[in-house]
Design a protein around this motif. Structure first.
Motif, PDB file in Angstrom:
ATOM      1  N   VAL A 110      11.981   8.942  -1.028  1.00  0.00           N
ATOM      2  CA  VAL A 110      12.242   7.511  -1.200  1.00  0.00           C
ATOM      3  C   VAL A 110      10.939   6.866  -1.647  1.00  0.00           C
ATOM      4  O   VAL A 110       9.919   6.965  -0.957  1.00  0.00           O
ATOM      5  N   ASN A 111      10.977   6.203  -2.801  1.00  0.00           N
ATOM      6  CA  ASN A 111       9.785   5.599  -3.384  1.00  0.00           C
ATOM      7  C   ASN A 111      10.046   4.119  -3.638  1.00  0.00           C
ATOM      8  O   ASN A 111      11.009   3.752  -4.311  1.00  0.00           O
ATOM      9  N   TYR A 112       9.180   3.275  -3.072  1.00  0.00           N
ATOM     10  CA  TYR A 112       9.278   1.830  -3.307  1.00  0.00           C
ATOM     11  C   TYR A 112       7.911   1.315  -3.747  1.00  0.00           C
ATOM     12  O   TYR A 112       6.943   1.391  -2.984  1.00  0.00           O
ATOM     13  N   CYS A 113       7.841   0.854  -4.961  1.00  0.00           N
ATOM     14  CA  CYS A 113       6.586   0.305  -5.507  1.00  0.00           C
ATOM     15  C   CYS A 113       5.424   1.280  -5.334  1.00  0.00           C
ATOM     16  O   CYS A 113       4.322   0.905  -4.889  1.00  0.00           O
ATOM     17  N   ASP A 114       5.672   2.551  -5.648  1.00  0.00           N
ATOM     18  CA  ASP A 114       4.653   3.611  -5.629  1.00  0.00           C
ATOM     19  C   ASP A 114       4.308   4.105  -4.230  1.00  0.00           C
ATOM     20  O   ASP A 114       3.408   4.936  -4.079  1.00  0.00           O
ATOM     21  N   ILE A 115       4.962   3.614  -3.205  1.00  0.00           N
ATOM     22  CA  ILE A 115       4.767   4.148  -1.858  1.00  0.00           C
ATOM     23  C   ILE A 115       5.968   5.028  -1.543  1.00  0.00           C
ATOM     24  O   ILE A 115       7.107   4.559  -1.497  1.00  0.00           O
TER      25      ILE A 115
END
Length: 347
Positions: A110-115
């Motif tokens: 799971v990736n959100y804004c590169d995190i």
């Protein structure tokens, strides 16, 4: 007198208007600060992540950001380690052709804004057929990329030539190895590592870049008590090593197909070992490495990505780390790989 009176009245009116304007500006600032505080920590953090995500530090003719900030990837990973060694110590020749048990995992990233965070499972480990331990961490940025791998394994097995021994079963050697590699992309405005390996960027046009890199490798391989118990004639081997290498290479992203749907990536970075601290002990006979000899670390990456639509993609990638050592008496070659297949969805 009338002129002076008019001037005094005009100055008073102007000062009052400026004071009111300053008061209004102060009220607006206080209102914005108050509204930001009311947003809460989570909302403010989300706004900062979004601003950083869309901040342009690249040539938009070559690289672009997806509009969607969420990326979900289904991952199938396989890792393995192969070691080939041969040489003569104290007039005794030995040769080893060993490999660890492959580590096969299924995971969700799971990736959100590169995190990003990944949850993965190894079915063989759940069933008790895999007892090694491995940790992998990757970061792929526009300018800087690095990966860290740690492996603790007792599953080294394969063919050997040492006196009357011709095969080594698992639990005979215990290995602990750490591999760290870092890359710097000089043409980072047009060439994107994350587009090929993370898919949180789009590579719109073909581009390449010269690379500079640092590689660090450290670990040990030692004979276990289990091996000595079942094969008393087996040698007591203890190898410790630490290498630091600097190098340079090249990477290229080849984009083709309608609407830049296909991306093929290749990169290679050979590094020369500048510092080494290696020691080998066989049956109590110790040999330290102080001579100038051939000692290199090679890092290679390859990836193939297909975008079905702007939201859906799939592909495969391969990360390799190869080390070579040859001082005339001993030759050692280690090959560590991570192969991956993935399917991604952006939301």
């Amino acid at each position: 007198m009338k002129k002076y009176l008019f001037f005094i009245l005009f100055s008073a009116v102007t000062s009052a208007a400026n004071a009111q304007s300053a008061a209004d500006s102060s009220l607006d600032t206080d209102t914005v600060v108050s509204q930001e505080k009311k947003l809460g920590l989570g909302k403010r953090l989300n706004n900062k992540l979004s601003d950083k995500y869309y901040k342009t530090k690249y040539d938009t003719n070559y690289v672009a950001r997806p509009k969607e900030k969420w990326l979900f990837r289904l991952l199938g990973n396989q890792t393995g380690n192969y070691i080939h060694a041969k040489g003569t110590v104290k007039d005794v020749y030995s040769e080893y052709d060993l490999h660890t048990k492959t580590n096969n995992t299924l995971g969700l990233e799971v990736n959100y804004c590169d995190i990003a965070a990944t949850i993965s499972v190894n079915p063989a480990k759940i069933g008790g057929d895999y007892n090694d331990y491995e940790f992998n961490f990757e970061y792929h940025g526009q300018q800087l990329s690095f990966d860290i791998n740690y492996q603790r394994a007792n599953s080294l097995a394969g063919d050997i030539q040492y006196r009357d021994i011709d095969h080594l079963d698992k639990d005979g050697l215990r290995m602990n190895v750490v591999n760290v590699s870092a890359y710097y992309s000089f043409n980072h405005r047009r060439f994107s590592f994350p587009a090929a390996l993370f898919q949180n960027y789009y590579q719109l046009r073909s581009a390449g870049s010269w690379l500079a890199g640092l590689s660090v490798q450290s670990g040990s391989i030692k004979t276990t008590d289990e091996l000595k118990a079942r094969s008393p004639q087996a040698p007591e081997v203890h190898l410790t090593f630490a290498n630091i290498a600097l190098g340079g290479g090249y990477g290229y992203n080849f984009v083709f197909g309608r609407h830049s749907q296909w991306l093929f990536h290749l990169s290679a970075l050979p590094s020369a070992v500048l510092y080494k601290h290696n020691r080998l002990t066989v049956n109590g006979d110790e040999m330290k490495d102080h001579r100038l000899c051939f000692n290199m670390i090679f890092n290679e990456r390859a990836a193939l990505v297909y975008h079905f639509t702007p939201r859906y993609n799939a592909g495969a990638s391969l990360i390799m780390s190869n080390s070579f050592y040859d001082n005339g008496d001993i030759k050692l070659n280690q090959n560590k790989y991570l192969a991956r297949a993935f399917f991604g969805v952006r939301l």
